[in-house]
Design a protein around this motif. Sequence first.
Motif, PDB file in Angstrom:
ATOM      1  N   TYR A 189       5.379  19.295   0.170  1.00 17.40           N
ATOM      2  CA  TYR A 189       5.832  19.535   1.460  1.00 17.40           C
ATOM      3  C   TYR A 189       7.071  19.520   1.521  1.00 17.40           C
ATOM      4  CZ  TYR A 189       0.839  18.813   2.872  1.00 17.40           C
ATOM      5  OH  TYR A 189      -0.521  18.968   3.053  1.00 17.40           O
ATOM      6  N   HIS A 190       8.020  19.332   0.560  1.00 16.08           N
ATOM      7  CA  HIS A 190       9.397  19.397   0.404  1.00 16.08           C
ATOM      8  C   HIS A 190       9.835  20.812   0.754  1.00 16.08           C
ATOM      9  CE1 HIS A 190      10.137  16.012  -2.612  1.00 16.08           C
ATOM     10  NE2 HIS A 190       9.468  15.741  -1.629  1.00 16.08           N
ATOM     11  N   ARG A 191      10.863  21.089   1.677  1.00 20.89           N
ATOM     12  CA  ARG A 191      11.374  22.386   1.917  1.00 20.89           C
ATOM     13  C   ARG A 191      12.112  23.144   0.729  1.00 20.89           C
ATOM     14  NH1 ARG A 191      16.963  22.142   1.955  1.00 20.89           N
ATOM     15  NH2 ARG A 191      18.208  20.138   1.740  1.00 20.89           N
ATOM     16  N   ASP A 192      12.102  24.319   0.883  1.00 21.23           N
ATOM     17  CA  ASP A 192      12.718  24.878  -0.118  1.00 21.23           C
ATOM     18  C   ASP A 192      14.271  24.641  -0.182  1.00 21.23           C
ATOM     19  OD1 ASP A 192      10.502  26.614  -0.639  1.00 21.23           O
ATOM     20  OD2 ASP A 192      11.244  28.188   0.868  1.00 21.23           O
TER      21      ASP A 192
ATOM     22  N   THR B 247      10.836   5.295   0.381  1.00 14.38           N
ATOM     23  CA  THR B 247      11.819   6.681  -0.017  1.00 14.38           C
ATOM     24  C   THR B 247      11.443   7.122  -1.325  1.00 14.38           C
ATOM     25  OG1 THR B 247      13.475   5.133  -0.540  1.00 14.38           O
ATOM     26  CG2 THR B 247      13.445   5.971   1.974  1.00 14.38           C
ATOM     27  N   LEU B 248      11.341   6.318  -2.221  1.00 14.10           N
ATOM     28  CA  LEU B 248      10.894   6.937  -3.512  1.00 14.10           C
ATOM     29  C   LEU B 248       9.359   7.867  -3.339  1.00 14.10           C
ATOM     30  CD1 LEU B 248      11.633   3.821  -5.952  1.00 14.10           C
ATOM     31  CD2 LEU B 248      12.935   5.763  -5.391  1.00 14.10           C
ATOM     32  N   ASP B 249       8.730   7.326  -2.661  1.00 18.25           N
ATOM     33  CA  ASP B 249       7.439   8.133  -2.544  1.00 18.25           C
ATOM     34  C   ASP B 249       7.797   9.476  -1.619  1.00 18.25           C
ATOM     35  OD1 ASP B 249       5.938   6.344  -4.109  1.00 18.25           O
ATOM     36  OD2 ASP B 249       5.105   5.365  -2.498  1.00 18.25           O
ATOM     37  N   PHE B 250       8.398   9.506  -0.833  1.00 17.37           N
ATOM     38  CA  PHE B 250       8.835  10.497  -0.405  1.00 17.37           C
ATOM     39  C   PHE B 250       9.297  11.691  -1.181  1.00 17.37           C
ATOM     40  CE2 PHE B 250       9.936   8.984   4.329  1.00 17.37           C
ATOM     41  CZ  PHE B 250       8.515   8.626   4.674  1.00 17.37           C
ATOM     42  N   THR B 251      10.085  11.196  -2.142  1.00 17.18           N
ATOM     43  CA  THR B 251      10.486  12.369  -3.338  1.00 17.18           C
ATOM     44  C   THR B 251       9.701  12.409  -4.167  1.00 17.18           C
ATOM     45  OG1 THR B 251      12.764  11.123  -3.025  1.00 17.18           O
ATOM     46  CG2 THR B 251      12.287  12.199  -4.803  1.00 17.18           C
TER      47      THR B 251
ATOM     48  N   THR C 187       0.885  -1.167   0.070  1.00 18.79           N
ATOM     49  CA  THR C 187       0.132   0.107   0.042  1.00 18.79           C
ATOM     50  C   THR C 187       0.923   1.111  -0.081  1.00 18.79           C
ATOM     51  OG1 THR C 187      -1.462  -1.224   1.508  1.00 18.79           O
ATOM     52  CG2 THR C 187      -1.802   1.073   1.067  1.00 18.79           C
ATOM     53  N   ARG C 188       0.444   2.180  -0.640  1.00 18.66           N
ATOM     54  CA  ARG C 188       1.366   3.392  -0.717  1.00 18.66           C
ATOM     55  C   ARG C 188       0.601   4.855  -0.256  1.00 18.66           C
ATOM     56  NH1 ARG C 188       3.377   3.598  -6.834  1.00 18.66           N
ATOM     57  NH2 ARG C 188       4.279   5.659  -6.030  1.00 18.66           N
ATOM     58  N   VAL C 189       1.302   5.606   0.202  1.00 26.78           N
ATOM     59  CA  VAL C 189       0.809   7.093   0.442  1.00 26.78           C
ATOM     60  C   VAL C 189       1.096   7.935  -0.885  1.00 26.78           C
ATOM     61  CG1 VAL C 189       0.738   8.987   2.013  1.00 26.78           C
ATOM     62  CG2 VAL C 189       1.101   6.721   2.974  1.00 26.78           C
ATOM     63  N   THR C 190       0.149   8.309  -1.426  1.00 23.86           N
ATOM     64  CA  THR C 190       0.407   8.948  -2.643  1.00 23.86           C
ATOM     65  C   THR C 190      -0.426  10.532  -2.747  1.00 23.86           C
ATOM     66  OG1 THR C 190      -1.404   7.681  -3.668  1.00 23.86           O
ATOM     67  CG2 THR C 190       0.526   6.886  -4.136  1.00 23.86           C
ATOM     68  N   ALA C 191       0.274  11.256  -3.725  1.00 21.75           N
ATOM     69  CA  ALA C 191      -0.424  12.540  -3.767  1.00 21.75           C
ATOM     70  C   ALA C 191      -1.990  12.523  -4.007  1.00 21.75           C
ATOM     71  CB  ALA C 191       0.057  13.284  -4.939  1.00 21.75           C
ATOM     72  N   ASP C 192      -2.301  11.566  -4.986  1.00 16.31           N
ATOM     73  CA  ASP C 192      -3.943  11.314  -5.422  1.00 16.31           C
ATOM     74  C   ASP C 192      -4.525  10.339  -4.550  1.00 16.31           C
ATOM     75  OD1 ASP C 192      -3.038   8.909  -5.937  1.00 16.31           O
ATOM     76  OD2 ASP C 192      -3.203   9.091  -8.200  1.00 16.31           O
ATOM     77  N   GLY C 193      -3.811   9.785  -3.430  1.00 16.51           N
ATOM     78  CA  GLY C 193      -4.459   8.838  -2.500  1.00 16.51           C
ATOM     79  C   GLY C 193      -5.210   7.714  -3.217  1.00 16.51           C
TER      80      GLY C 193
ATOM     81  N   ASP D  83      -4.450   4.663  -3.105  1.00 18.02           N
ATOM     82  CA  ASP D  83      -4.652   3.441  -2.293  1.00 18.02           C
ATOM     83  C   ASP D  83      -5.490   3.750  -1.046  1.00 18.02           C
ATOM     84  OD1 ASP D  83      -3.301   2.145  -4.163  1.00 18.02           O
ATOM     85  OD2 ASP D  83      -1.400   1.861  -3.075  1.00 18.02           O
ATOM     86  N   GLY D  84      -6.078   4.754  -0.966  1.00 20.59           N
ATOM     87  CA  GLY D  84      -6.950   5.156   0.226  1.00 20.59           C
ATOM     88  C   GLY D  84      -6.222   5.988   1.108  1.00 20.59           C
ATOM     89  N   TYR D  85      -5.007   6.451   0.811  1.00 16.21           N
ATOM     90  CA  TYR D  85      -4.016   7.071   1.766  1.00 16.21           C
ATOM     91  C   TYR D  85      -3.410   8.307   1.082  1.00 16.21           C
ATOM     92  CZ  TYR D  85      -4.597   2.787   4.820  1.00 16.21           C
ATOM     93  OH  TYR D  85      -4.922   2.015   5.416  1.00 16.21           O
ATOM     94  N   PRO D  86      -4.110   9.377   1.234  1.00 16.69           N
ATOM     95  CA  PRO D  86      -3.511  10.501   0.525  1.00 16.69           C
ATOM     96  C   PRO D  86      -2.488  11.195   1.332  1.00 16.69           C
ATOM     97  CG  PRO D  86      -5.509  11.163   1.416  1.00 16.69           C
ATOM     98  CD  PRO D  86      -5.587   9.635   1.709  1.00 16.69           C
ATOM     99  N   VAL D  87      -1.367  11.845   0.663  1.00 16.15           N
ATOM    100  CA  VAL D  87      -0.471  12.567   1.357  1.00 16.15           C
ATOM    101  C   VAL D  87      -1.130  13.740   1.844  1.00 16.15           C
ATOM    102  CG1 VAL D  87       1.636  14.287   1.093  1.00 16.15           C
ATOM    103  CG2 VAL D  87       1.427  12.082  -0.157  1.00 16.15           C
ATOM    104  N   GLU D  88      -0.906  13.745   3.443  1.00 10.80           N
ATOM    105  CA  GLU D  88      -1.602  14.831   4.146  1.00 10.80           C
ATOM    106  C   GLU D  88      -0.500  15.183   5.210  1.00 10.80           C
ATOM    107  OE1 GLU D  88      -5.321  13.876   5.802  1.00 10.80           O
ATOM    108  OE2 GLU D  88      -6.213  13.195   3.795  1.00 10.80           O
ATOM    109  N   THR D  89      -0.627  16.472   5.830  1.00  5.46           N
ATOM    110  CA  THR D  89       0.330  16.838   6.948  1.00  5.46           C
ATOM    111  C   THR D  89      -0.264  16.474   7.987  1.00  5.46           C
ATOM    112  OG1 THR D  89       1.297  18.660   7.812  1.00  5.46           O
ATOM    113  CG2 THR D  89      -0.785  19.056   7.301  1.00  5.46           C
ATOM    114  N   ASP D  90       0.550  15.935   8.916  1.00  6.58           N
ATOM    115  CA  ASP D  90       0.251  15.493  10.513  1.00  6.58           C
ATOM    116  C   ASP D  90      -0.478  14.171  10.475  1.00  6.58           C
ATOM    117  OD1 ASP D  90       1.784  17.462  11.511  1.00  6.58           O
ATOM    118  OD2 ASP D  90       0.215  18.620  11.452  1.00  6.58           O
TER     119      ASP D  90
END
Length: 349
Positions: A154-157, A144-148, A31-37, A39-46
Amino acid sequence: MTSHESGDQTNTSEDVSPRGEYTRDMRYITTRVTADGRDGYPVETDRYRLVAARACPWANRAVIVRRLLGLEPVLSLGLCGPVHDERSWTFDLDPGGVDPVLRIPRLQDAYFARFPDYSRGITVPAVVDVPSGQVVTNDFRQITLDFTTEWTRYHRDGAPDLYPEKLRDEIDEINELVFTDVNNGVYRCGFAGSQESYERAYDALFARLDWLETRLTDQRYLVGGTITEADIRLFTTLVRFDSVYHGHFKCNRNKLTEMPALWAYARDLFQTPGFGDTIDFPQIKEHYYRVHTGINPTQIVPKGPELTNWLEPHHRENLGERPFGDGTPPGPPPQDERVPPEGNVGSSS
């Protein structure tokens, strides 16, 4: 990594393969956390918590990538202690032995919350959905690939591109070679159950290290002119090599310090913000020497080796490449995530 069957796992009775050849159980939760969600798990803060252990090389990758990309403000970090039992990694570093966010004493609780009959290894790294308390994924290769690629908003400047699209084929190729012969190769040596399987793994490991030594003699990083996912994956094995793999896993043709290019390359990364400041050598040694009782039944943890040499000048900057390209290094780690003084050898932090 896990609690049983694959290396940094938790079933200590399975340290040595009874079949001769050590085979890592690669059946992870995909299962992946993705920008479009999707897999049911969208990228979200906190919303999510990365659970790791400083001792584990596979989890160390995720901690480094999170640091380099500046995801600390949106993705919390839970750290397990270096020594686990046959059941699970535990949060014994936290007050009362309970993770302060997930409110659980054992990582297995998050696995069983989603999969009550889960029968495979309780592994780190794991991404846990905080609201439900359920594990989302433990697929260390994809995390780690998904973090990238999925957490970009949410990546820092100044965050580096660790997986540039034009270099992905080459990065993937290098990653596969390094995983087979080096990252997993040291485990194939250490957990071999026969002389023949040990020697095959040993020969493949040092043939690959020789290949890497040649590749890195005249170029600062593995692929392209900046740090990429490939460097992170190799680093977490190299930084453990002399402290653990050389002796404990019998990878003893020579030490890392005796391979000039690889040793300078490893020091270069160690001294780069986001790398050495995630490394806790006492936890690393305690984990391997105390947990793997099939290899080290006395559980005696060696006093050496000398560690201050990680801070010696490496002169790799003379190769003219820049670690972060047009980006910038990350700032210091959050105060509550800094390696304890007894584990820090003075790396940039």
